[in-house]
Design an enzyme around this catalytic site. Structure first.
Site, PDB file in Angstrom:
ATOM      1  N   TYR A  86      57.345 -18.438  46.801  1.00 23.60           N
ATOM      2  CA  TYR A  86      56.975 -18.448  47.692  1.00 23.60           C
ATOM      3  C   TYR A  86      56.024 -19.315  47.733  1.00 23.60           C
ATOM      4  O   TYR A  86      55.672 -19.528  46.927  1.00 23.60           O
ATOM      5  CB  TYR A  86      55.969 -17.393  47.712  1.00 23.60           C
ATOM      6  N   LYS A 116      61.164   2.497  55.800  1.00 16.15           N
ATOM      7  CA  LYS A 116      59.710   3.300  56.335  1.00 16.15           C
ATOM      8  C   LYS A 116      58.758   2.339  55.226  1.00 16.15           C
ATOM      9  O   LYS A 116      59.172   1.809  54.249  1.00 16.15           O
ATOM     10  CB  LYS A 116      59.047   4.646  55.167  1.00 16.15           C
ATOM     11  N   GLY A 136      62.614 -14.736  58.523  1.00 14.98           N
ATOM     12  CA  GLY A 136      63.266 -13.974  57.561  1.00 14.98           C
ATOM     13  C   GLY A 136      64.666 -14.516  56.763  1.00 14.98           C
ATOM     14  O   GLY A 136      65.268 -14.801  57.933  1.00 14.98           O
TER      15      GLY A 136
HETATM   16  N1  LIG Z   1      57.867 -16.424  58.545  1.00 16.16           N
HETATM   17  C1  LIG Z   1      57.136 -14.980  58.950  1.00 16.16           C
HETATM   18  O1  LIG Z   1      55.876 -15.795  59.397  1.00 16.16           O
HETATM   19  C2  LIG Z   1      57.311 -13.805  58.420  1.00 16.16           C
HETATM   20  C3  LIG Z   1      56.097 -12.794  59.159  1.00 16.16           C
HETATM   21  C4  LIG Z   1      56.790 -11.153  58.559  1.00 16.16           C
HETATM   22  C5  LIG Z   1      57.965 -10.599  57.963  1.00 16.16           C
HETATM   23  N2  LIG Z   1      58.410 -12.385  57.454  1.00 16.16           N
HETATM   24  C6  LIG Z   1      60.336 -11.581  57.461  1.00 16.16           C
HETATM   25  O2  LIG Z   1      60.582 -10.628  57.778  1.00 16.16           O
HETATM   26  C7  LIG Z   1      61.527  -9.444  56.858  1.00 16.16           C
HETATM   27  C8  LIG Z   1      61.324  -8.080  57.770  1.00 16.16           C
HETATM   28  O3  LIG Z   1      60.059  -8.834  56.847  1.00 16.16           O
HETATM   29  P1  LIG Z   1      59.057  -6.531  57.391  1.00 16.16           P
HETATM   30  O4  LIG Z   1      57.936  -6.759  56.983  1.00 16.16           O
HETATM   31  O5  LIG Z   1      59.220  -6.263  58.868  1.00 16.16           O
HETATM   32  O6  LIG Z   1      60.325  -6.045  56.771  1.00 16.16           O
HETATM   33  P2  LIG Z   1      60.193  -4.522  56.607  1.00 16.16           P
HETATM   34  O7  LIG Z   1      59.717  -3.428  57.243  1.00 16.16           O
HETATM   35  O8  LIG Z   1      60.430  -4.033  55.364  1.00 16.16           O
HETATM   36  O9  LIG Z   1      61.883  -3.946  57.084  1.00 16.16           O
HETATM   37  C9  LIG Z   1      63.157  -4.954  56.384  1.00 16.16           C
HETATM   38  C10 LIG Z   1      63.920  -5.098  57.167  1.00 16.16           C
HETATM   39  O10 LIG Z   1      65.829  -6.254  56.225  1.00 16.16           O
HETATM   40  C11 LIG Z   1      66.463  -5.270  56.733  1.00 16.16           C
HETATM   41  N3  LIG Z   1      67.479  -5.082  55.284  1.00 16.16           N
HETATM   42  C12 LIG Z   1      66.939  -4.552  53.766  1.00 16.16           C
HETATM   43  N4  LIG Z   1      67.578  -5.278  53.099  1.00 16.16           N
HETATM   44  C13 LIG Z   1      69.117  -5.699  53.801  1.00 16.16           C
HETATM   45  C14 LIG Z   1      69.906  -6.630  53.450  1.00 16.16           C
HETATM   46  N5  LIG Z   1      70.346  -6.847  52.275  1.00 16.16           N
HETATM   47  N6  LIG Z   1      71.193  -6.477  53.860  1.00 16.16           N
HETATM   48  C15 LIG Z   1      70.395  -6.637  55.331  1.00 16.16           C
HETATM   49  N7  LIG Z   1      68.851  -6.427  56.506  1.00 16.16           N
HETATM   50  C16 LIG Z   1      68.479  -5.921  55.091  1.00 16.16           C
HETATM   51  C17 LIG Z   1      66.073  -3.792  56.680  1.00 16.16           C
HETATM   52  O11 LIG Z   1      67.586  -3.050  57.194  1.00 16.16           O
HETATM   53  P3  LIG Z   1      68.762  -2.011  56.705  1.00 16.16           P
HETATM   54  O12 LIG Z   1      67.639  -0.221  57.676  1.00 16.16           O
HETATM   55  O13 LIG Z   1      68.930  -1.772  57.122  1.00 16.16           O
HETATM   56  O14 LIG Z   1      68.303  -1.928  55.083  1.00 16.16           O
HETATM   57  C18 LIG Z   1      65.081  -3.591  57.422  1.00 16.16           C
HETATM   58  O15 LIG Z   1      65.249  -4.298  58.799  1.00 16.16           O
HETATM   59  C19 LIG Z   1      61.217 -10.366  55.747  1.00 16.16           C
HETATM   60  O16 LIG Z   1      62.121 -11.853  55.736  1.00 16.16           O
HETATM   61  C20 LIG Z   1      59.928 -11.129  55.652  1.00 16.16           C
HETATM   62  O17 LIG Z   1      59.884 -11.720  54.896  1.00 16.16           O
HETATM   63  C21 LIG Z   1      58.941 -13.373  57.516  1.00 16.16           C
END
Ligand SMILES: NC(=O)c1ccc[n+]([C@@H]2O[C@H](COP(=O)([O-])OP(=O)(O)OC[C@H]3O[C@@H](n4cnc5c(N)ncnc54)[C@H](OP(=O)(O)O)[C@@H]3O)[C@@H](O)[C@H]2O)c1
Length: 371
Positions: free
Chosen positions: A61, A363, A271
């Site tokens: 990261y 969750k 992401g």
């Molecule tokens: N760029 C930025 O500023 C920023 C800010 C916040 C978050 N993010 C990114 O956004 C993403 C989501 O973050 P979050 O905190 O919202 O995550 P989260 O609540 O932990 O949710 C994870 C998501 O990813 C899906 N997922 C997990 N493994 C997967 C796979 N192998 N293939 C397809 N889908 C998968 C899950 O769906 P299922 O229920 O189907 O498993 C769920 O929708 C992460 O990559 C995070 O790093 C980026």
């Protein structure tokens, strides 16, 4: 002002080098250094486990954790540089240095910078490390998960295209923390969302939950790939262009989603949960002028003023107070008790960590500090 917690020990999840989190994370117990005129003592109330935290521990990261020798000596007698992991969290001010005038004991603060280290019970902070929030009318979990996901959703809905009431946004990973915030903020602004999720045995429950948050339409990735999807989505939008696509998954679904954007639509990647790259059909670049961008909240925070940041937080907090932005789906993990040994706290932490990384779990894991 003195801290009532000086007699307690700090319990923290630390690393001394990057690697597989299971191999490099340990629980370390150390003394909180005495307060100085220019520092605050804070007591963490709750800290989530977010996907980017994992990347940070692996060393991939861009923002690195803060390695320091100030966390004391390890049980084996070695004095090594250690870093506390975790990037987001809510804390209460428990002591204020004599020269600090704009914080008081009892204030709630969120951590204002990545790499601070939030998976710990207490910390020394400077006023620049934290942002005070007026927590009247906000739940503890909402405050602890305020700065990353809701702010990311808010910015992406505002900064790439002009969205008017009745417009359409499409997103994948719609049940993620960010996705849930997108659904709710869009609903508050009368913007329609088409939400792509992965199929699962309890898909109807998930659809019902997202609907209850305000999702306009929900479609599984498998349905999106079917022959009927094009007509179905056209029926949903009434033939109007979809202006914005939000992608946190990558791979096939990110490509598939891009085909549904209208002329001059914007596809924003924030992401890559599938860890798969995606290809872009040439036709949508040539004939539809679709734009592709990335978004990173950390960079936005680094390149915008304190006032702009405060304005965004106030807007998000306003939505929470109006009941338009609720808690993310979460599971609370009671953590950091003074009476529990390091190994037991480590097991508890790794259990939560496994759940946070497991697909289809749904969750957010939140450490609720017991101190
Ligand atoms: N760029 C930025 O500023 C920023 C800010 C916040 C978050 N993010 C990114 O956004 C993403 C989501 O973050 P979050 O905190 O919202 O995550 P989260 O609540 O932990 O949710 C994870 C998501 O990813 C899906 N997922 C997990 N493994 C997967 C796979 N192998 N293939 C397809 N889908 C998968 C899950 O769906 P299922 O229920 O189907 O498993 C769920 O929708 C992460 O990559 C995070 O790093 C980026």
């Amino acid at each position: 002002m003195t801290s009532e917690f000086l007699s307690s020990k700090v319990r923290a999840v630390v690393l001394e080098k990057y690697g597989n989190p299971k191999d490099v994370l340990r629980v370390h117990t150390y003394e909180l250094p005495p307060i100085t005129p220019t520092t605050l003592h804070i007591r963490f109330l709750a800290s989530p486990i977010n996907p980017a935290d994992v990347n940070q521990i692996e060393g991939v990261y861009p923002v690195k954790p803060t390695f320091t020798k100030e966390l004391g000596i390890l049980p084996d007698g070695e004095h090594k540089e250690l870093a506390v992991a975790g990037n987001e969290g809510l804390a209460e001010v428990i002591a204020v240095g004599d020269q600090i005038k704009d914080f008081k004991v009892g204030d709630w603060v969120v951590i204002g910078r990545s790499g601070f280290g939030t998976w710990r019970t207490h910390a020394v902070a400077t006023p620049n490390d934290v942002i005070r929030i007026n927590h009247e009318g906000i739940g503890l979990i909402q405050a602890a998960t305020l700065t990353v996901n809701p702010c990311t959703a808010y910015r992406m809905l505002k900064d790439f295209v002009t969205l008017n009431e009745g417009d359409f946004v499409i997103q994948c990973g719609s049940n993620s923390g960010v996705g849930q915030a997108v659904i709710q903020i869009a609903k508050a602004w009368n913007i329609n969302t088409i939400n792509i999720v992965r199929n699962r045995p309890d898909i109807e429950d998930l659809k019902a939950r997202l609907k209850s948050l305000g999702a306009t339409y929900i479609i599984t990735y498998e349905e999106l790939k079917s022959n009927e999807a094009k007509d179905l989505i056209k029926e949903w939008t009434g033939g109007n262009d979809i202006k914005l696509g939000l992608n946190c998954i990558g791979g096939d679904v990110a490509r598939e989603m891009s085909k549904y954007l209208g002329h001059s639509g914007h596809h924003v990647t924030y992401g890559a949960m599938s860890k798969q790259p995606f290809s872009i059909p040439a036709s949508i670049l040539i004939f539809k002028n679709i734009k592709f961008s990335g978004y990173w909240m950390t960079e936005w925070n680094q390149t915008h003023s304190k006032e702009e940041r405060a304005e965004m937080l106030n807007e998000v907090i306003k939505l929470i107070k109006q009941g338009k932005l609720g808690d993310v789906a979460y599971e609370e993990v009671l953590w950091g008790s003074q009476t529990e040994n390091d190994e037991s706290l480590k097991d508890k932490f790794l259990n939560a960590f496994d759940k946070a990384g497991a697909g289809f779990h749904g969750k957010k894991q939140i450490l609720r500090m017991q101190s």
